[in-house]
Every structure is written in C-alpha cells, then in structure tokens.
Write a protein that holds these residues in place. Structure first.
Motif, PDB file in Angstrom:
ATOM      1  N   ASP A   1       0.764  -1.232   0.103  1.00 15.68           N
ATOM      2  CA  ASP A   1       0.082  -0.184   0.230  1.00 15.68           C
ATOM      3  C   ASP A   1       0.699   1.386  -0.014  1.00 15.68           C
ATOM      4  O   ASP A   1       0.129   2.484   0.139  1.00 15.68           O
ATOM      5  N   ARG A   2       1.929   1.263  -0.163  1.00 18.64           N
ATOM      6  CA  ARG A   2       3.169   2.366  -0.291  1.00 18.64           C
ATOM      7  C   ARG A   2       2.740   2.629  -1.668  1.00 18.64           C
ATOM      8  O   ARG A   2       3.133   3.887  -1.848  1.00 18.64           O
ATOM      9  N   LEU A   3       2.646   2.139  -2.587  1.00 20.19           N
ATOM     10  CA  LEU A   3       2.462   2.258  -3.984  1.00 20.19           C
ATOM     11  C   LEU A   3       1.136   3.290  -4.243  1.00 20.19           C
ATOM     12  O   LEU A   3      -0.077   3.010  -3.985  1.00 20.19           O
ATOM     13  N   ASN A   4       1.422   4.388  -4.892  1.00 21.90           N
ATOM     14  CA  ASN A   4       0.439   5.405  -5.455  1.00 21.90           C
ATOM     15  C   ASN A   4       0.401   4.783  -7.036  1.00 21.90           C
ATOM     16  O   ASN A   4      -0.789   4.770  -7.354  1.00 21.90           O
ATOM     17  N   ARG A   5       1.469   4.739  -7.819  1.00 17.98           N
ATOM     18  CA  ARG A   5       1.327   4.652  -9.390  1.00 17.98           C
ATOM     19  C   ARG A   5       2.661   4.136  -9.663  1.00 17.98           C
ATOM     20  O   ARG A   5       3.726   4.368  -9.109  1.00 17.98           O
ATOM     21  N   ILE A   6       2.663   3.130 -10.842  1.00 17.15           N
ATOM     22  CA  ILE A   6       3.798   3.045 -11.508  1.00 17.15           C
ATOM     23  C   ILE A   6       3.808   3.835 -12.935  1.00 17.15           C
ATOM     24  O   ILE A   6       2.713   3.934 -13.421  1.00 17.15           O
ATOM     25  N   VAL A   7       4.943   4.449 -13.246  1.00 17.52           N
ATOM     26  CA  VAL A   7       5.186   5.248 -14.673  1.00 17.52           C
ATOM     27  C   VAL A   7       5.871   4.398 -15.414  1.00 17.52           C
ATOM     28  O   VAL A   7       7.177   4.417 -15.088  1.00 17.52           O
ATOM     29  N   PHE A   8       5.911   3.774 -16.552  1.00 17.40           N
ATOM     30  CA  PHE A   8       6.840   3.146 -17.254  1.00 17.40           C
ATOM     31  C   PHE A   8       6.963   4.070 -18.416  1.00 17.40           C
ATOM     32  O   PHE A   8       6.179   4.398 -19.040  1.00 17.40           O
ATOM     33  N   VAL A   9       8.095   4.507 -18.576  1.00 14.07           N
ATOM     34  CA  VAL A   9       8.843   5.464 -19.541  1.00 14.07           C
ATOM     35  C   VAL A   9       9.439   4.642 -20.492  1.00 14.07           C
ATOM     36  O   VAL A   9      10.415   4.412 -20.683  1.00 14.07           O
ATOM     37  N   ASP A  10       8.389   4.753 -21.802  1.00 15.74           N
ATOM     38  CA  ASP A  10       8.922   3.679 -22.864  1.00 15.74           C
ATOM     39  C   ASP A  10       9.606   2.463 -22.576  1.00 15.74           C
ATOM     40  O   ASP A  10      11.019   2.401 -22.938  1.00 15.74           O
ATOM     41  N   SER A  11       9.094   1.790 -21.631  1.00 17.73           N
ATOM     42  CA  SER A  11       9.841   0.822 -21.068  1.00 17.73           C
ATOM     43  C   SER A  11       9.102  -0.649 -21.583  1.00 17.73           C
ATOM     44  O   SER A  11       8.289  -0.849 -22.031  1.00 17.73           O
ATOM     45  N   SER A  12      10.084  -1.505 -21.272  1.00 18.13           N
ATOM     46  CA  SER A  12       9.703  -2.767 -21.088  1.00 18.13           C
ATOM     47  C   SER A  12       8.935  -2.979 -19.868  1.00 18.13           C
ATOM     48  O   SER A  12       9.063  -2.514 -18.757  1.00 18.13           O
ATOM     49  N   VAL A  13       8.147  -4.220 -20.115  1.00 11.33           N
ATOM     50  CA  VAL A  13       7.119  -4.560 -18.808  1.00 11.33           C
ATOM     51  C   VAL A  13       7.454  -5.901 -18.550  1.00 11.33           C
ATOM     52  O   VAL A  13       7.711  -6.732 -19.412  1.00 11.33           O
ATOM     53  N   PRO A  14       7.256  -6.326 -17.277  1.00  9.15           N
ATOM     54  CA  PRO A  14       7.666  -7.899 -17.138  1.00  9.15           C
ATOM     55  C   PRO A  14       6.636  -8.821 -17.065  1.00  9.15           C
ATOM     56  O   PRO A  14       5.200  -8.152 -17.309  1.00  9.15           O
ATOM     57  N   ALA A  15       6.625  -9.834 -17.436  1.00  6.15           N
ATOM     58  CA  ALA A  15       5.603 -10.798 -17.705  1.00  6.15           C
ATOM     59  C   ALA A  15       6.161 -12.097 -16.855  1.00  6.15           C
ATOM     60  O   ALA A  15       7.229 -12.437 -17.054  1.00  6.15           O
ATOM     61  N   HIS A  16       5.410 -12.810 -16.273  1.00  2.00           N
ATOM     62  CA  HIS A  16       5.858 -13.814 -15.297  1.00  2.00           C
ATOM     63  C   HIS A  16       6.362 -14.841 -16.091  1.00  2.00           C
ATOM     64  O   HIS A  16       5.903 -15.349 -17.062  1.00  2.00           O
ATOM     65  N   GLY A  17       7.820 -15.374 -15.418  1.00  2.00           N
ATOM     66  CA  GLY A  17       8.497 -16.454 -16.169  1.00  2.00           C
ATOM     67  C   GLY A  17       9.175 -16.162 -17.673  1.00  2.00           C
ATOM     68  O   GLY A  17       9.867 -16.762 -18.018  1.00  2.00           O
ATOM     69  N   GLU A  18       9.073 -14.629 -17.690  1.00  2.00           N
ATOM     70  CA  GLU A  18       9.799 -14.210 -18.816  1.00  2.00           C
ATOM     71  C   GLU A  18      10.704 -13.226 -18.593  1.00  2.00           C
ATOM     72  O   GLU A  18      10.907 -12.605 -17.519  1.00  2.00           O
ATOM     73  N   SER A  19      11.828 -13.193 -19.503  1.00  2.00           N
ATOM     74  CA  SER A  19      13.007 -12.201 -19.351  1.00  2.00           C
ATOM     75  C   SER A  19      13.022 -11.126 -20.447  1.00  2.00           C
ATOM     76  O   SER A  19      12.284 -11.306 -21.253  1.00  2.00           O
TER      77      SER A  19
END
Length: 230
Positions: free
Chosen positions: A89-107
C-alpha cells in the motif's frame, strides 16, 4: 505530495535524472533517483534481475517512503513492475517511460526483438555484460550532439544476468495503477504486450513527441508528465 523513485534504463545510473529531479522537487514532490547494482558508481556489484527488484524495494523501505510513484525507464520497467507489487500500500502509481514491462516467467532476452539467441550471443561476446550504446545508435531520438555526448559518456556496461533471469509476478500487472509514457520518436505504437495491459481500467497512456531518453531530450516535459500522474 508524492515521492517519486526514478530508475533509468540500461547502462545508466541515478545521474541520468539530474535534470528531472529539480523539476519534481520544485513542484512540491519528493524525488529519489536510484542507481541499480552493477551500474554507474555501483559498477562491479554482482547483479541479477531480482537484485534490481530488491534495489527498488530496498530504497522505498530505507527512506520510509509512502505515496510512492515508481518510475521505470526502458529496461528498468521490468524490475520496477515487479517491485511495485512488493511495496504494497505504499504504491501510488507506476509510470513506465517507454519501457519494457515484466511478464511472469519471461525475461527481457526472451522477448528480444531480434530473438533471444542474438542478445545472449552479444552478452557472451562482451564478457557477460551488455555493451553500452554508441553515439550513432542515438540518432533520430531527439537528442542534441551535446546530449548524446553526455549520455554516451556516462554509460557503463549493463550486467547481463539482469536481462536473462525471468520475472516473478504474484498478480496480474494490469491490476496495478499504471501510466505508460510512449515516446513517439522511438515508434508510434506501444508493443503488443503493453497494448494488452492498456486495456485495463487501471492503466492509462500518455504520448510525448520525443525519443527514447526523454530525461535527456525533454526533462522538463517529462517532469510535467510525471507530476500529472499523481
């Protein structure tokens, strides 16, 4: 007031945010730029992808931050996306700046645009590290010659294990509040995985007319976008 934790992409350290941090603080927010293990002034520290996830979580805990906006640029979207669910609950928001995003089990390597084998061969040919980008590779990204020189001059090799270790997610990334900032000079459309996440009611898209490294090319505009996400 929000607390921004800023994590730059491959080859970069906290210094990459030097022109963004003052803008965020002037707007009344906390701004904390983070250097991941093995990069910049932390070069030589052993690091895998989960090391980088813990770097982000550890910074939030060390500083006792609440109302946190995690900002992940390029490669760093992968560890930042994993860290987001771990700070609760510390999280307000994530901002992904032209980024990759994680997918479980993937690199990052498993989704590499030229194929995983190409990236792994490049890492093996450079002693296990990802060689820093060169000035010609920065062309067409809205950077001046001076900005390119500053950017390239500050880069350090990127620990290869951070690119080949799989992500670990406990819940769907689309369930978390997030903004994706698409830098249009680096391509007009988000990748397919990002497009799928943007279908979530918790996600929003912001476009900006600059290249892949907006903290160098348009730091004031990037700061304005970040402030608007709070």
């Amino acid at each position: 007031m929000a607390d921004f934790v800023l994590v730059a992409g491959a080859w970069l350290g906290a210094w990459a945010w030097d022109d963004v941090v003052p803008e965020l603080r002037a707007a009344g927010h906390g701004a904390h730029a983070l250097t991941l293990s093995g990069l910049a002034e932390r070069r030589g520290v052993p690091a895998g992808q989960q090391t980088h996830v813990q770097d982000v979580v550890g910074e939030v805990e060390r500083l006792g931050l609440r109302d946190v906006v995690l900002v992940g640029h390029s490669y760093s979207g992968i560890p930042v996306g994993q860290a987001a669910e771990r700070i609760g609950d510390r999280l307000n928001r994530i901002v992904f700046v032209d980024s990759s995003v994680p997918a479980h089990g993937e690199s990052m390597a498993s989704a590499w645009w030229q194929g995983q084998a190409v990236l792994e061969a490049a890492l093996a040919g450079n002693g296990g590290d990802w060689a820093p980008i060169t000035a010609p590779e920065c062309e067409g990204q809205g950077l001046t010659d001076e900005q390119i020189a500053r950017f390239v001059g500050g880069c350090t090799p990127h620990p290869g294990a951070t690119l080949t270790e799989p992500a670990v997610l406990e819940r769907p990334l689309g369930d978390l509040p997030a903004t994706y900032v698409k830098c249009l000079l680096d391509g007009p459309e988000p990748t397919d995985d990002v497009a799928g996440l943007l279908e979530s009611d918790h996600w929003r898209l912001v476009e900006t007319d600059t290249g892949h490294w907006p903290m160098f090319s348009q730091p004031r505009e990037l700061a304005r976008i970040l402030v608007q996400q709070v």
